[in-house]
Design a protein around this motif. Structure first.
Motif, PDB file in Angstrom:
ATOM      1  N   ASP A  20       8.573   4.023   5.653  1.00 28.01           N
ATOM      2  CA  ASP A  20       8.382   2.592   5.420  1.00 28.01           C
ATOM      3  C   ASP A  20       7.136   2.141   6.183  1.00 28.01           C
ATOM      4  OD1 ASP A  20       8.480  -0.140   5.133  1.00 28.01           O
ATOM      5  OD2 ASP A  20      10.616  -0.317   5.593  1.00 28.01           O
ATOM      6  N   GLN A  21       6.093   1.744   5.447  1.00 30.17           N
ATOM      7  CA  GLN A  21       4.841   1.327   6.074  1.00 30.17           C
ATOM      8  C   GLN A  21       4.622  -0.182   5.996  1.00 30.17           C
ATOM      9  OE1 GLN A  21       1.587   4.445   5.998  1.00 30.17           O
ATOM     10  NE2 GLN A  21       2.408   4.704   3.935  1.00 30.17           N
ATOM     11  N   TYR A  78       1.233   8.530   8.424  1.00 28.87           N
ATOM     12  CA  TYR A  78       1.803   7.251   8.014  1.00 28.87           C
ATOM     13  C   TYR A  78       1.661   6.267   9.162  1.00 28.87           C
ATOM     14  CZ  TYR A  78       5.892   8.149  10.960  1.00 28.87           C
ATOM     15  OH  TYR A  78       6.715   8.371  12.038  1.00 28.87           O
ATOM     16  N   ASP A  79       1.817   4.999   8.853  1.00 34.88           N
ATOM     17  CA  ASP A  79       1.766   3.954   9.866  1.00 34.88           C
ATOM     18  C   ASP A  79       2.969   3.046   9.641  1.00 34.88           C
ATOM     19  OD1 ASP A  79       1.125   2.166  11.815  1.00 34.88           O
ATOM     20  OD2 ASP A  79      -0.528   1.236  10.743  1.00 34.88           O
ATOM     21  N   GLY A  80       4.031   3.307  10.371  1.00 34.01           N
ATOM     22  CA  GLY A  80       5.251   2.548  10.165  1.00 34.01           C
ATOM     23  C   GLY A  80       6.447   3.265  10.756  1.00 34.01           C
ATOM     24  N   GLN A 139       5.980  -4.334   4.455  1.00 31.64           N
ATOM     25  CA  GLN A 139       6.440  -5.043   3.268  1.00 31.64           C
ATOM     26  C   GLN A 139       5.435  -5.021   2.122  1.00 31.64           C
ATOM     27  OE1 GLN A 139       7.079  -9.145   4.263  1.00 31.64           O
ATOM     28  NE2 GLN A 139       5.045  -9.435   5.150  1.00 31.64           N
ATOM     29  N   HIS A 140       4.180  -4.760   2.398  1.00 33.11           N
ATOM     30  CA  HIS A 140       3.170  -4.788   1.343  1.00 33.11           C
ATOM     31  C   HIS A 140       2.834  -3.392   0.810  1.00 33.11           C
ATOM     32  CE1 HIS A 140       2.691  -9.001   2.120  1.00 33.11           C
ATOM     33  NE2 HIS A 140       2.304  -8.778   3.368  1.00 33.11           N
ATOM     34  N   THR A 141       3.649  -2.408   1.185  1.00 32.77           N
ATOM     35  CA  THR A 141       3.430  -1.048   0.703  1.00 32.77           C
ATOM     36  C   THR A 141       4.716  -0.527   0.063  1.00 32.77           C
ATOM     37  OG1 THR A 141       4.072  -0.087   2.840  1.00 32.77           O
ATOM     38  CG2 THR A 141       1.731  -0.550   2.487  1.00 32.77           C
ATOM     39  N   GLU A 142       4.570   0.452  -0.776  1.00 29.71           N
ATOM     40  CA  GLU A 142       5.728   1.047  -1.450  1.00 29.71           C
ATOM     41  C   GLU A 142       6.394   2.061  -0.528  1.00 29.71           C
ATOM     42  OE1 GLU A 142       6.801   3.487  -5.577  1.00 29.71           O
ATOM     43  OE2 GLU A 142       4.775   2.740  -5.199  1.00 29.71           O
ATOM     44  N   ARG A 143       7.710   1.963  -0.405  1.00 27.82           N
ATOM     45  CA  ARG A 143       8.447   2.903   0.423  1.00 27.82           C
ATOM     46  C   ARG A 143       8.541   4.247  -0.287  1.00 27.82           C
ATOM     47  NH1 ARG A 143      14.144   0.658   1.913  1.00 27.82           N
ATOM     48  NH2 ARG A 143      14.065   2.300   3.478  1.00 27.82           N
ATOM     49  N   TYR A 144       8.387   5.316   0.497  1.00 30.62           N
ATOM     50  CA  TYR A 144       8.574   6.655  -0.056  1.00 30.62           C
ATOM     51  C   TYR A 144       9.918   7.186   0.409  1.00 30.62           C
ATOM     52  CZ  TYR A 144       8.496  11.677  -0.477  1.00 30.62           C
ATOM     53  OH  TYR A 144       8.853  12.966  -0.766  1.00 30.62           O
TER      54      TYR A 144
END
Length: 326
Positions: A143-144, A75-77, A146-151
């Motif tokens: 959390d990666q 992941y990146d975040g 604001q433009h990605t969906e949080r898992y």
């Protein structure tokens, strides 16, 4: 790049490989794993808060678990581990960024904690999760941006230890079979207190990744059981020994499987709070609602839960913040 442990590492000076994760792979068993050991990062994060030992040790275990799980993902975040319950410890939060910034904090009820521990007891008892957290949940969030969906993965707090709770998550989420062992200890020293915490994790690899498509199910199960037994044989003294290098510990445990060890990755205690971040938070609140945050001097005071840094704002500061929002 990897290296193979072909013999016992030589004895030498005390280990300097703390605040790191050491990934490894047991090709003969189709298992990958990691050894995480934290020390100075825990000192910086935990000791500044002055938590009682019964709160500090669960936080130390939560932080080493956070690093273990986060570094097993791509992941990146920000990876966040949160434990909440209705017991004396209401909340533990710890997170790790992909660039190695680690932080954490706890919220607890002092009176409930004293009652739960009983007279003369300071440390968290063995199997402390039900007693100190009560009914609650364990949540992992990735959390990666604001433009990605949080898992997010959420499981109830089931088990006596945080390792037990993590096992519940892996079972319920249908992840690959995973085993985790965690230890944490605070020791007195001339300069105050010093922390060591460690986690060992082994995880069965997918057949294709392990290159074991021709291995039958029974053999895979036998290999997995062997990996878990070897991991569980690590003693707390070994896991937390500051003079024992991680490479040597892995050799002691898995030498017959000739573990491949990969490049370690380092971590450091570092909070992400800043005045700009606090400015944005205050700007999202109506100005008249800030009166509850004012201290005795009339200034608005905001304290970071993670690092205890306090940010203060007088009326001129607030004028600046709300003018920029107009």
């Amino acid at each position: 790049m990897s290296k193979t442990s072909e013999g016992s590492p030589s004895d030498g000076a005390p280990s300097t490989d703390w605040d790191r994760v050491l990934p490894f792979q047991l090709d003969a068993l189709g298992v990958r794993g990691r050894l995480v050991r934290l020390s100075h990062a825990l000192d910086e994060i935990i000791e500044r808060h002055g938590y009682p030992l019964a709160v500090a040790r669960p936080l130390a275990e939560a932080m080493v678990l956070c690093v273990t799980l986060a570094t097993s993902l791509k992941y990146d975040g920000i990876f966040t581990l949160q434990i909440s319950g209705d017991g004396p410890i209401r909340l533990l939060v710890t997170d790790l960024t992909t660039d190695g910034a680690l932080r954490g904090y706890a919220q607890f009820d002092s009176w409930k904690l004293a009652v739960a521990l009983g007279s003369g007891n300071e440390d968290a008892p063995e199997g402390y999760v039900p007693k100190l957290f009560g009914q609650g949940r364990l949540a992992f969030t990735v959390d990666q941006g604001q433009h990605t969906e949080r898992y997010q993965g959420v499981v109830p707090l089931e088990g006596a230890t945080l390792a037990d709770c993590a096992h519940t998550y892996f079972r319920q989420s249908e992840q690959l079979p995973t085993g985790i062992k965690i230890s944490a200890r605070r020791e007195a020293s001339e300069g105050g207190h010093h922390w060591h915490a460690a986690a060992l994790m082994v995880q069965q690899m997918p057949e294709l990744d392990a290159g074991r498509i021709d291995v039958d199910l029974e053999q895979r199960e036998d290999d997995w059981r062997r990996a878990v037994i070897l991991m569980a044989s690590a003693t707390e003294a070994e896991m937390l020994d500051p003079a024992l290098p991680g490479t040597k510990l892995l050799y002691r445990l898995f030498h017959q499987e000739r573990p491949r060890q990969f490049e370690p990755r380092a971590f450091a205690a570092r909070c992400r709070c800043s005045r700009d971040r606090i400015d944005r938070v205050l700007r999202s609140i109506k100005r008249e609602e800030l009166d509850d945050l004012r201290d005795k001097t009339g200034r608005v005071a905001v304290k970071c839960e993670f690092c205890s840094t306090e940010y203060t704002y007088d009326d001129r500061d607030l004028d600046r913040i709300y003018a920029s929002a107009a």
